[in-house]
Design a protein around this motif. Sequence first.
Motif, PDB file in Angstrom:
ATOM      1  N   TYR A  59      -5.657  -1.776   4.039  1.00 60.27           N
ATOM      2  CA  TYR A  59      -4.858  -0.724   3.402  1.00 60.27           C
ATOM      3  C   TYR A  59      -5.028   0.568   4.199  1.00 60.27           C
ATOM      4  N   ASP A  63      -0.535   3.149  -6.149  1.00 61.47           N
ATOM      5  CA  ASP A  63      -1.988   3.310  -6.253  1.00 61.47           C
ATOM      6  C   ASP A  63      -2.490   4.074  -5.033  1.00 61.47           C
ATOM      7  N   SER A 112       1.486  -5.466  -8.642  1.00 58.76           N
ATOM      8  CA  SER A 112       0.062  -5.502  -8.279  1.00 58.76           C
ATOM      9  C   SER A 112      -0.640  -6.673  -8.958  1.00 58.76           C
ATOM     10  N   THR A 140       0.861  -1.187   0.000  1.00 59.33           N
ATOM     11  CA  THR A 140       0.000   0.000   0.000  1.00 59.33           C
ATOM     12  C   THR A 140       0.894   1.232   0.000  1.00 59.33           C
ATOM     13  N   VAL A 152      -5.927   4.483   3.716  1.00 61.08           N
ATOM     14  CA  VAL A 152      -6.450   5.400   2.699  1.00 61.08           C
ATOM     15  C   VAL A 152      -5.636   6.685   2.724  1.00 61.08           C
ATOM     16  N   TYR A 153      -5.493   7.269   1.532  1.00 60.50           N
ATOM     17  CA  TYR A 153      -4.754   8.533   1.389  1.00 60.50           C
ATOM     18  C   TYR A 153      -5.518   9.654   2.085  1.00 60.50           C
ATOM     19  N   PRO A 187     -14.439   3.037  -0.998  1.00 60.77           N
ATOM     20  CA  PRO A 187     -13.060   3.326  -1.375  1.00 60.77           C
ATOM     21  C   PRO A 187     -12.861   3.315  -2.887  1.00 60.77           C
ATOM     22  N   VAL A 188     -12.082   4.275  -3.351  1.00 65.08           N
ATOM     23  CA  VAL A 188     -11.800   4.391  -4.789  1.00 65.08           C
ATOM     24  C   VAL A 188     -10.299   4.278  -4.979  1.00 65.08           C
ATOM     25  N   LYS A 189      -9.880   3.484  -5.958  1.00 66.56           N
ATOM     26  CA  LYS A 189      -8.452   3.349  -6.232  1.00 66.56           C
ATOM     27  C   LYS A 189      -8.069   4.186  -7.445  1.00 66.56           C
ATOM     28  N   SER A 227      -5.216   4.689  -9.907  1.00 65.35           N
ATOM     29  CA  SER A 227      -4.052   3.897 -10.304  1.00 65.35           C
ATOM     30  C   SER A 227      -2.808   4.746 -10.448  1.00 65.35           C
ATOM     31  N   ILE A 262      -5.574   5.036  -2.613  1.00 67.25           N
ATOM     32  CA  ILE A 262      -6.929   4.632  -2.234  1.00 67.25           C
ATOM     33  C   ILE A 262      -7.558   5.765  -1.424  1.00 67.25           C
ATOM     34  N   THR A 312      -7.995  -2.579   8.739  1.00 64.27           N
ATOM     35  CA  THR A 312      -8.267  -2.475   7.312  1.00 64.27           C
ATOM     36  C   THR A 312      -7.083  -3.048   6.523  1.00 64.27           C
TER      37      THR A 312
END
Lengths: 574, 47
Positions: free
Chosen positions: B40, A450, A473, A420, B42-43, A459-461, A463, A452, B38
């Motif tokens: 990951y 990536d 990946s 991540t 998150v940003y 959640p939206v990835k 790229s 997120i 989680t």
Amino acid sequence: MASLRLSRVLAHAWIAGLALLILGPALGQGFVLSYDLVFTPRQDLLPAALGLGGGLPRAVPQDAVVALVETVVPGMLVEEVMLVAVLVVAGWGMLRLLPGTTAGLLAGTFAIVNPFVLERLVMGHWGLLLAYAIVPWAIAVSLRLRQTGDMLDGVRLVLLVAAGSLTPSGSLLVVALAVPLVFLPGSALSISRRIATTAACIALWLPWLLPSLMHPSDGSADALGASVFALRSDGPWGPIVTALGGAGLWNADVVPASRATFLGLASTVVLLGLALVGWRSLQRTLGTPAWVWWLAVATIGLVSAVASALAPGPWGTLIESVPGGGILRDAHKLLAPWILLVCAAAGMGGARVTGWLRDRGTRITAVAALAVVAVAMTPDALWGIGGRLEPVQYPGDWASVRAIVHTDAREGDVVSLPWTSFRSFDWNDNRTVLDPAPRWLPRPTVVSDDLIVATSGGPVKVSGDDPRARVISESLGAPGTLDATLTSLGIGWALVAKDTPGEVPSLGDWQVAFSGTDLVLYVAPEDVTPVSVPALELGVVAGVDAILGVGLLLGLSALGIRRVRSLRSDPLIR
Amino acid sequence: MTLWIGPIIAAVVGAVVAAGASFGIVSSQTATPPTVDTPYVVYGSTN
């Protein structure tokens, strides 16, 4: 005269004190790690720092400059100096640009206590903020250059543009606002000198432009990224009012809580009200051509930022279709020219309003109260921006791993796991921070790029653009293939961070080279052929960077020589 | 006259900070919530 000098000293001291009050604990022992703000004790000059890593050159030449400076200055000190500089330089720049101490003091205060600066500071975008801070200085020099035609002012302008060009978006900001002023009607410069000055400033784009052109991807962004990073309303008043106040960064987690209250709206109203009062005064100060240009650039930025929120579809299509559009996908950045203009005008407006008071003592009181109220309307701006910026110490494992990777003869780049982009370490109070591994390790380190983002729809990835990261990946989707994939990519080492979210995939028969409380380092069982940057690419980019660096040093030397000569000719010194 | 500067500024700041505190906006926000459960980090969040 003595009174004027004292007021100037006090105004500069106020700005410096305010900067210290905003940063507060962030200036203590350790490193502030917040989102994209990552410094380490010693960053190495690797190909990625020159823009020749896998991804787009977003922090170029910033990483190269930091790496060079950290050969002589500890990273912790570099970070603290830069954090102070982005605030102090912005405030003092307004004192330099505007006539009268009152206007400069108020504009300087507005310029450092506003949502644009505070939100970007928490996000760690200090390179962009440095450009923001340099804009008033660069405009002041450009205006003088227009009047005098003195090419040493041209050199000063180029040096200022260079200082603001640590990131692509920062360099575009400084150049867009300051450089065209030398071309506008009324300039004392000859055409050839105008072209030479402009060409020198544009040449400062080469450190990031060249790697962008050599990069396998086309540098454009996808529409999804543009919609995720669009301007975000920080209150029920919508995106237009939000943008007018310089707020609206996409990430709700970094917005000071006061922005969503009546204080957020009140501070915007006060700022815009003062700016309206000072509008004409600023026009007279800058001259109509420069004022019109600044207003035009600011308006384009404002309209674009608002469009990203009101018309995300067309905005995303535009960003996707324009080569290099990735620079523009974070629409809030486009507000920088607007908020600087409004702060300058508000400073002039504040000076005008307080100038209506006849009694000197009352006038001073009013100026002081206005400056303090500007700060008090964002009370969570103070002391590390409400505790968001606090220094921490890296666990000792990081230095141990760095030493092993530095001295071990086994070849290969490094991969950082879990896969991540961001980390949430308990020793950093679980703040979100970009993976520090690429800046810690003395070898190229491949990380997930990536992004997120949590949205109302889940959640939206977004790229990333590093080809090697993309292959990794894909490999993670096919269990049991990662170790072979890594070695085929020239990766011989794997750094695993223990206390951060994310699954750690199996590395097959890779061997443990180090195991600590916080980190584990694995090494591939067989020899790995590292991936090297093509010599021609490295030579061209490094050569151009070196030529630009030497040119800037020569310019700096010329200014120094002029300074010494002027001091020698001063009868009081001679 | 300058003797009034301190009290006036203190009153203004006190009033604003008190108002801010009443809305719960003057508080230490030292970190984003832990996300250890989680898969990951998150940003950020647009919510």
